[in-house]
Design an enzyme around this catalytic site. Sequence first.
Site, PDB file in Angstrom:
ATOM      1  N   CYS A 136       0.824  -1.208   0.000  1.00 35.92           N
ATOM      2  CA  CYS A 136       0.000   0.000   0.000  1.00 35.92           C
ATOM      3  C   CYS A 136       0.857   1.258   0.000  1.00 35.92           C
ATOM      4  O   CYS A 136       1.321   1.709   1.057  1.00 35.92           O
ATOM      5  CB  CYS A 136      -0.921  -0.007   1.218  1.00 35.92           C
ATOM      6  SG  CYS A 136      -1.933   1.476   1.328  1.00 35.92           S
ATOM      7  N   CYS A 139      -0.474   4.143   2.034  1.00 37.79           N
ATOM      8  CA  CYS A 139      -0.306   4.028   3.492  1.00 37.79           C
ATOM      9  C   CYS A 139       1.141   4.280   3.887  1.00 37.79           C
ATOM     10  O   CYS A 139       1.416   4.919   4.908  1.00 37.79           O
ATOM     11  CB  CYS A 139      -0.651   2.623   3.989  1.00 37.79           C
ATOM     12  SG  CYS A 139      -2.110   1.883   3.260  1.00 37.79           S
ATOM     13  N   ASP A 140       2.086   3.764   3.105  1.00 37.43           N
ATOM     14  CA  ASP A 140       3.475   3.720   3.568  1.00 37.43           C
ATOM     15  C   ASP A 140       4.448   4.582   2.765  1.00 37.43           C
ATOM     16  O   ASP A 140       5.624   4.698   3.145  1.00 37.43           O
ATOM     17  CB  ASP A 140       3.972   2.262   3.531  1.00 37.43           C
ATOM     18  CG  ASP A 140       3.131   1.365   4.426  1.00 37.43           C
ATOM     19  OD1 ASP A 140       2.665   1.867   5.460  1.00 37.43           O
ATOM     20  OD2 ASP A 140       2.941   0.190   4.085  1.00 37.43           O
TER      21      ASP A 140
END
Length: 312
Positions: A136, A139-140
């Site tokens: 992701c 997300c990261d």
Amino acid sequence: MAETRHTRVLIIGSGPAGYTAAVYASRAMLNPVLIQGMQPGGQLTITTEVENWPGDKTVMGPDLMQRMEDHAREMGAEVITDIVTRLDLSRRPFTAETDSGTTWTADAVILATGAQARWLGLPSEEKFKGFGVSACATCDGFFYRGREVVVIGGGNTAVEEALFLTNFASKVTVVHRRDSFRAEKIMQDRLFKNPKITVVWDSAVTEVKGTEAPLGVTAVTVQNVKTGETRDIPCDGFFVAIGHAPASELVKDQLELHNGGYVKVEPGSTRTSIAGVFAAGDLTDHIYRQAVTSAGMGCMAALDAEKFLAGH
Ligand code: NAP
């Protein structure tokens, strides 16, 4: 406290399919209950801009999902933040046990649990998950400011993630097993024009390398599938974007599945192999897998459920 509640229509999942089913079932006065699951809002909450949702030239994925949730609630659906841990479809009313301890009984069930990211299955990928290996970018990606990253995959997700990662990373290498992408042409065009992105064609990632203490990625080993040649690409992050698998765990021993785990529905409908159980969205669709097609199937599922309930 553990309790048992009954609903006419239980919708499991909170992506476009689930929320659209909730809107339609509410308007049919069925007072549906929707259980959101592990990731409220589904896959669109971990994307950035969506440019193919009709009516919005561009909309942020999380905003779109919030609007869908608000819409479903406003129409009268009861939206519950909980996870279904067990589902018994062997008799009616169907029974769903949840993480919170509530047991639901339902006259009809609409399954809209979607899909989850697929992994390569390498032991070294598993070892570094959360320590440099991710599925992701939204997300990261932030953790890779000024660093080098590798993305594997050739679909829309891989191309989108690679483009997003250029906001942070100094260099993005996309590794793909063939010599052409399957992503939309407009996305490919943006990728090829981005000076931070390099593509390594015809290659597989065979190992993720890194440090032990602290755990962290330092390189991935890639092998050219045509020549067999291997080499290491230094990187701090490795993003896996090789597609998604249907989230059919809850029903895999109860419903007919096909094409590697997708819930089978009667052509042109959302009816599964059990009367009163309907499936919509990525859980059942191995071909289109778009937000708009999922929403369309959510609508179909609510209409199918309404018809089923009217006959019972
Ligand atoms: P996808 O379209 O199935 O693409 C998966 C990619 O990963 C393919 O390029 C595939 O290679 C590669 N791959 C699969 N298994 C692999 C393995 N074991 N090792 C290496 N590579 C592997 O999946 P996706 O990109 O996640 O997209 C899923 C669906 O969501 C699609 O329908 C897509 O259109 C949709 N989506 C849409 C948007 C958008 O419209 N903005 C954004 C994201 C996703 P091959 O090409 O060789 O098969």
